[in-house]
Scaffold this motif. Sequence first.
Motif, PDB file in Angstrom:
ATOM      1  N   PRO A 161       0.810  -1.219   0.000  1.00 44.86           N
ATOM      2  CA  PRO A 161       0.000   0.000   0.000  1.00 44.86           C
ATOM      3  C   PRO A 161       0.845   1.272   0.000  1.00 44.86           C
ATOM      4  O   PRO A 161       1.963   1.274   0.507  1.00 44.86           O
ATOM      5  CB  PRO A 161      -0.784  -0.122   1.310  1.00 44.86           C
ATOM      6  N   TYR A 162       0.280   2.345  -0.555  1.00 42.67           N
ATOM      7  CA  TYR A 162       0.935   3.645  -0.533  1.00 42.67           C
ATOM      8  C   TYR A 162       0.668   4.382   0.783  1.00 42.67           C
ATOM      9  O   TYR A 162       1.381   5.314   1.136  1.00 42.67           O
ATOM     10  CB  TYR A 162       0.409   4.525  -1.672  1.00 42.67           C
ATOM     11  N   GLY A 163      -0.400   3.989   1.467  1.00 43.75           N
ATOM     12  CA  GLY A 163      -0.880   4.760   2.609  1.00 43.75           C
ATOM     13  C   GLY A 163       0.066   4.871   3.775  1.00 43.75           C
ATOM     14  O   GLY A 163      -0.044   5.794   4.584  1.00 43.75           O
ATOM     15  N   SER A 164       1.022   3.955   3.895  1.00 43.91           N
ATOM     16  CA  SER A 164       1.959   3.999   5.009  1.00 43.91           C
ATOM     17  C   SER A 164       3.371   4.383   4.565  1.00 43.91           C
ATOM     18  O   SER A 164       4.301   4.376   5.376  1.00 43.91           O
ATOM     19  CB  SER A 164       1.997   2.626   5.696  1.00 43.91           C
ATOM     20  N   LYS A 165       3.531   4.722   3.285  1.00 45.50           N
ATOM     21  CA  LYS A 165       4.859   5.070   2.762  1.00 45.50           C
ATOM     22  C   LYS A 165       5.161   6.558   2.938  1.00 45.50           C
ATOM     23  O   LYS A 165       4.253   7.377   3.158  1.00 45.50           O
ATOM     24  CB  LYS A 165       4.948   4.672   1.278  1.00 45.50           C
ATOM     25  N   GLY A 166       6.419   6.908   2.814  1.00 44.62           N
ATOM     26  CA  GLY A 166       6.818   8.302   2.912  1.00 44.62           C
ATOM     27  C   GLY A 166       6.300   9.116   1.740  1.00 44.62           C
ATOM     28  O   GLY A 166       6.069   8.589   0.655  1.00 44.62           O
ATOM     29  N   GLU A 167       6.137  10.408   1.960  1.00 41.29           N
ATOM     30  CA  GLU A 167       5.576  11.284   0.929  1.00 41.29           C
ATOM     31  C   GLU A 167       6.413  11.265  -0.348  1.00 41.29           C
ATOM     32  O   GLU A 167       5.869  11.214  -1.458  1.00 41.29           O
ATOM     33  CB  GLU A 167       5.469  12.712   1.473  1.00 41.29           C
ATOM     34  N   GLN A 189       7.169   9.784  -6.063  1.00 43.60           N
ATOM     35  CA  GLN A 189       7.976   9.101  -7.077  1.00 43.60           C
ATOM     36  C   GLN A 189       7.189   7.994  -7.773  1.00 43.60           C
ATOM     37  O   GLN A 189       7.180   7.895  -9.002  1.00 43.60           O
ATOM     38  CB  GLN A 189       9.216   8.492  -6.424  1.00 43.60           C
ATOM     39  N   TYR A 190       6.522   7.152  -6.985  1.00 39.11           N
ATOM     40  CA  TYR A 190       5.783   6.027  -7.560  1.00 39.11           C
ATOM     41  C   TYR A 190       4.624   6.508  -8.434  1.00 39.11           C
ATOM     42  O   TYR A 190       4.344   5.937  -9.497  1.00 39.11           O
ATOM     43  CB  TYR A 190       5.243   5.121  -6.453  1.00 39.11           C
ATOM     44  N   THR A 191       3.971   7.577  -7.982  1.00 42.19           N
ATOM     45  CA  THR A 191       2.842   8.110  -8.763  1.00 42.19           C
ATOM     46  C   THR A 191       3.326   8.634 -10.105  1.00 42.19           C
ATOM     47  O   THR A 191       2.719   8.370 -11.153  1.00 42.19           O
ATOM     48  CB  THR A 191       2.124   9.221  -7.977  1.00 42.19           C
ATOM     49  N   TRP A 192       4.429   9.364 -10.100  1.00 42.96           N
ATOM     50  CA  TRP A 192       4.969   9.890 -11.353  1.00 42.96           C
ATOM     51  C   TRP A 192       5.418   8.766 -12.289  1.00 42.96           C
ATOM     52  O   TRP A 192       5.268   8.861 -13.515  1.00 42.96           O
ATOM     53  CB  TRP A 192       6.126  10.854 -11.087  1.00 42.96           C
ATOM     54  N   ALA A 198      -2.466   9.181  -3.249  1.00 38.78           N
ATOM     55  CA  ALA A 198      -1.814   9.941  -4.323  1.00 38.78           C
ATOM     56  C   ALA A 198      -2.555  11.242  -4.600  1.00 38.78           C
ATOM     57  O   ALA A 198      -1.937  12.276  -4.880  1.00 38.78           O
ATOM     58  CB  ALA A 198      -1.740   9.084  -5.593  1.00 38.78           C
ATOM     59  N   THR A 199      -3.885  11.208  -4.514  1.00 42.79           N
ATOM     60  CA  THR A 199      -4.655  12.441  -4.703  1.00 42.79           C
ATOM     61  C   THR A 199      -4.261  13.467  -3.649  1.00 42.79           C
ATOM     62  O   THR A 199      -4.027  14.644  -3.952  1.00 42.79           O
ATOM     63  CB  THR A 199      -6.171  12.159  -4.617  1.00 42.79           C
ATOM     64  N   ALA A 200      -4.176  13.025  -2.401  1.00 44.95           N
ATOM     65  CA  ALA A 200      -3.855  13.942  -1.305  1.00 44.95           C
ATOM     66  C   ALA A 200      -2.467  14.546  -1.447  1.00 44.95           C
ATOM     67  O   ALA A 200      -2.252  15.719  -1.139  1.00 44.95           O
ATOM     68  CB  ALA A 200      -3.983  13.208   0.032  1.00 44.95           C
ATOM     69  N   LEU A 201      -1.506  13.744  -1.937  1.00 41.36           N
ATOM     70  CA  LEU A 201      -0.102  14.186  -1.925  1.00 41.36           C
ATOM     71  C   LEU A 201       0.418  14.715  -3.252  1.00 41.36           C
ATOM     72  O   LEU A 201       1.383  15.489  -3.272  1.00 41.36           O
ATOM     73  CB  LEU A 201       0.790  13.020  -1.476  1.00 41.36           C
TER      74      LEU A 201
END
Length: 267
Positions: free
Chosen positions: A40-46, A51-54, A75-78
């Motif tokens: 999950p992305y939810g517990s990863k660093g910003e 980076q992963y989203t891009w 990803a929407t939030a960050l």
Amino acid sequence: MERPIGVIDSGVGGLTVLHELKRQLPKEQFIYLGDTLRCPYGSKGEEEVIQYTWEMVNYLMKFDIKMLVIACNTATALVLEQLKQNLPIPVIGVIEPGARAAIKATQSNHVAIIGTENTIHSQAYEHALIRIKPNIDTTAVACPKFVPLIESGNFVLEEAKEIVEESLEFINHYPTIDTLILGCTHYPIIQSLIEEVVGPRVTVLSSAVETGFEVSTLLTFYNLYHANTEEIHEPAIFTTGKLHVFQRLKEDIFQLKNASLKHITLS
């Protein structure tokens, strides 16, 4: 106008959004990318999430997409504003549509939000709700066990109900809560279980329907509707992880039996 619409998520959860987009816009072509390998992305660093989203976005841009839907609340939030500023196409997230749906639904003016740790920490939903209705009451709680449970495919076991009951126990302490935003696109996959746990007094909302409305509105605004009204395209689904959970969900739950499914690698 005949270019595809790109949809990204950290895993299988965004299929809830893809399913609704396909239902509302059957003539459009969709390309979906779920980064299950790093979910999950939810517990990863910003910085990791950015980076992963891009990396997902850059992969889909190779297909000359005409619009990007970020079907991931984290990803929407960050990353949403960064993507909007840097991409030459319209970009839509799932938080604003979810907030609008909650404002319409609540009668008590007390809305609860559940999501990943990053989404809850960002307070993105609270900000979106307050922008629309400044006097709204909100209660936000992270449910970090939900995404791993759903990605494992074991969400029909008795253990799943125990996890949901434990995570949503806070609802019992707030009798004025009448609306619950599923602040992660994975969560609608277990929506029936969530509804069973919270009971009939609480309306449980996914942002998928409202996101579909927003995509439709922007397609009209930018004159991007698919021109060929006869041709129907099946979605192309890409994943960085294992295929079996995607295969099960797309066929058994989301009626996407004819969607292609392929494993890819992101650099």
